[in-house]
Design a protein around this motif. Structure first.
Motif, PDB file in Angstrom:
ATOM      1  N   GLN A 250       0.777  -1.204  -0.115  1.00 38.31           N
ATOM      2  CA  GLN A 250       0.015  -0.064  -0.113  1.00 38.31           C
ATOM      3  C   GLN A 250       1.120   1.168  -0.049  1.00 38.31           C
ATOM      4  N   PRO A 251       0.260   2.165  -0.464  1.00 37.76           N
ATOM      5  CA  PRO A 251       0.929   3.768  -0.397  1.00 37.76           C
ATOM      6  C   PRO A 251       1.423   3.945   1.103  1.00 37.76           C
ATOM      7  N   CYS A 297      12.402   1.733  11.904  1.00 33.88           N
ATOM      8  CA  CYS A 297      13.079   1.357  10.796  1.00 33.88           C
ATOM      9  C   CYS A 297      12.422   0.106   9.811  1.00 33.88           C
ATOM     10  N   ALA A 298      11.691  -0.734  10.863  1.00 33.08           N
ATOM     11  CA  ALA A 298      11.194  -1.869  10.253  1.00 33.08           C
ATOM     12  C   ALA A 298       9.746  -1.265   9.763  1.00 33.08           C
ATOM     13  N   GLN A 299       9.149  -0.480  10.201  1.00 42.34           N
ATOM     14  CA  GLN A 299       7.553   0.144   9.720  1.00 42.34           C
ATOM     15  C   GLN A 299       7.752   1.045   8.321  1.00 42.34           C
ATOM     16  N   GLN A 300       9.070   1.372   8.099  1.00 46.56           N
ATOM     17  CA  GLN A 300       8.939   1.932   6.688  1.00 46.56           C
ATOM     18  C   GLN A 300       8.492   1.021   5.641  1.00 46.56           C
ATOM     19  N   TYR A 301       8.831  -0.336   5.914  1.00 49.51           N
ATOM     20  CA  TYR A 301       8.534  -1.256   4.923  1.00 49.51           C
ATOM     21  C   TYR A 301       7.238  -2.003   5.027  1.00 49.51           C
ATOM     22  N   GLY A 302       6.613  -2.084   6.329  1.00 46.30           N
ATOM     23  CA  GLY A 302       5.565  -2.960   6.582  1.00 46.30           C
ATOM     24  C   GLY A 302       4.954  -3.000   8.085  1.00 46.30           C
TER      25      GLY A 302
END
Length: 552
Positions: A250-251, A297-302
């Motif tokens: 998702q965007p 860092c992780a929540q930038q991707y998912g």
């Protein structure tokens, strides 16, 4: 019975037996855990990881399909560093055997070879002396002996034997294991699992609860005493952080995910990092003091599918408490710091409870003294530093200690002084004050001569010494120098007025001094001081070539 091939049904029963085997030894594997941090949960993590794999397993005769389901379940439920590595070992086995219906010994050999290779790739900074080494050497040492005609049970028998051999060497590969007197816990757990699989092939069915296919539930919270961590506690070990990250399309999420870039970013904020990508999901294990940065860092991707954050300091403190409870309380315990295997063993022989490895720098920290204090269970604790520079650290540890034991720091300025103090202890006495006074008496009129190499030029009081020359240090003061090591010892003793009143010399040979040099020094000492009794032992110390105590 000789087994020629393995299908999915047989592998399922073998893995169940492996699970039952580690389950029955779970507590003892937990006690072994000292690397990378002494949190005492390796056995539990490996058991839960394999258990989760079997929960997700498909009931199928096709071994490739079966191992695929087990591998996915293990990755989803992997706990701890050891659990993630275990899941990767079996992921490699699955990848090698993914298209097979049944497999022979040679196929399994190839599977376990690929297994350890995948596991190595999953660890950012692989460390030898761990589960990785045992898995690799176990199969590599026998790979040429396994052929198409080899039976499956013979392969597993040889694999386990070689892994146990390597397991016994792990303390020589990791100093933290050697100082604790244990083998690597993750490696030991893996050997137990494979050994359980072998036992099934030999007809030894281990008792244990069968794992039923069911939705995975969260593991029960650890049974910890939360009072072991409060506002005055040190926080050195950080958090154990684990999560399963679902990469999102998702965007608002970064789409150019690369596992190498991701692990490089995470490594800035922690250690003991294991990161594995499986399709659009990423399994991560890391030890960190800044979990918020890892989350960001992780929540930038998912987003997180599963997430666990545990205070490792609580686990560490709780482990120390349990170790204390297991040991009967003593009236008095002795802690010393030392450098050298020979001296360390002598101190243990004289009744020392804990000998901290001060290393070549002999610079034991306050934290190390505090941990040693916490590891013993005694009414009175005596600490013996190995040089004058660490007396302050020992005293600071005494001030920071908040337990119930009385603590006495003896002003031992050398390992020789600690030896003489312990030699005067009356261990069978129930009077702790008397025992402490006896140890203090052992320090009275104790004098030490050390022979070392000058690291730089020295000039003082008319004494000129060049860098690289041998020097004699009497009770902390440089008294002479010489190009010859034996000559400097003789001259140094002559310049000590205490030598005239001594009855004997106790000499510790350094790690860099050849054993044959003992005879050379003994002859020289007997010629120069014929009235002195000379005893030479292998001290193994690194800083001093010879360390000599004058006995009254």
């Amino acid at each position: 019975m000789s087994i020629a091939r393995v299908d999915g049904f047989l592998m399922a029963r073998m893995l169940q037996n492996g699970l039952n085997h580690i389950r029955s030894h779970e507590a003892e594997i937990n006690k072994l855990n000292v690397f990378p941090v002494a949190d005492g949960d390796t056995g539990t993590n490996m058991r839960l990881t394999l258990e989760n794999g079997l929960k997700y397993a498909d009931k199928t005769p096709e071994i490739g399909r079966y191992l695929c389901s087990v591998s996915n379940g293990m990755l989803l439920g992997a706990r701890g560093n050891s659990g993630v590595i275990l899941s990767q070992l079996f992921k490699g086995v699955y990848q090698e055997l993914s298209r097979a219906d049944t497999v022979c010994a040679a196929d399994l050999r190839n599977g376990f070879i690929r297994g350890y290779r995948v596991a190595y790739q999953s660890v950012i900074r692989p460390v030898e002396g761990t589960i990785l080494t045992v898995a690799r050497e176990g199969v590599e040492n026998i790979r040429r002996q396994i052929g198409r005609s080899t039976s499956v049970d013979t392969f597993f028998s040889m694999y386990v034997a070689e892994m146990r051999k390597t397991l016994s060497y792990t303390p020589e590969m990791l100093d933290v294991l050697k100082s604790a007197g244990v083998v690597d816990s993750g490696a030991a757990g893996y050997v137990l699992i494979v050994e359980g699989m072998l036992k099934f092939l030999r007809g030894e069915i281990l008792d244990g609860k069968e794992v039923s296919p069911a939705p995975v539930t969260a593991a029960p919270a650890p049974d910890l005493d939360l009072n072991s961590f409060n506002e005055t506690s040190a926080f050195e070990d950080g958090y154990c952080m684990e999560f399963l990250l679902q990469l999102m399309k998702q965007p608002g999420y970064l789409q150019n995910f690369r596992i190498d870039d991701f692990t490089a970013a995470l490594s800035l904020y922690g250690e003991s990092l294991v990161a594995v990508q499986d399709g659009k999901r990423v399994k991560v294990h890391i030890h960190t003091k800044t979990p918020a940065k890892i989350i960001s860092c992780a929540q930038q991707y998912g987003e997180f599918v599963t997430f666990k954050l545990e205070n490792m300091q609580i686990q560490h403190n709780e482990r120390i408490r349990k170790l204390q409870e297991e040991k009967p309380r003593k009236p008095l315990a002795v802690i010393a710091s030392a450098d050298g295997e020979g001296i360390t063993q002598l101190l243990y022989d004289l009744g020392c409870d804990v000998v901290i490895d001060g290393g070549p720098t002999m610079n034991t920290s306050t934290e190390e003294f505090l941990e040693a204090i916490g590891s013993v269970n005694a009414d009175h604790i005596v600490i013996m530093p190995d040089n004058k520079n660490t007396i302050g650290a020992a005293k600071q540890a005494k001030l920071m200690y908040d337990g119930q034991s009385a603590v006495t720091v003896l002003r031992t300025g050398s390992m020789v002084e600690a030896y003489f103090a312990l030699a005067m202890d009356v261990r069978d006495s129930k009077d702790t004050d008397f025992r402490v006074s006896q140890m203090k008496a052992g320090l009275e009129d104790t004098h030490t001569l050390a022979a070392a190499t000058a690291s730089k030029a020295y000039s003082s009081g008319g004494l000129e010494i060049n860098a690289g020359e041998c020097i004699a240090i009497a009770d902390g003061e440089i008294v002479c120098g010489s190009r010859d090591l034996t000559d400097v010892v003789i001259e140094g003793l002559r310049r000590m007025p205490e030598t005239a009143n001594a009855s004997g010399l106790l000499v510790f040979r350094g790690a860099d001094v050849p054993e044959e040099d003992e005879d050379t020094l003994a002859d020289a000492l007997s010629g120069a001081f014929p009235d002195l009794e000379v005893s030479i032992v292998n001290g193994g110390q690194h800083l001093y070539h010879w360390l000599i105590g004058l006995m009254n």
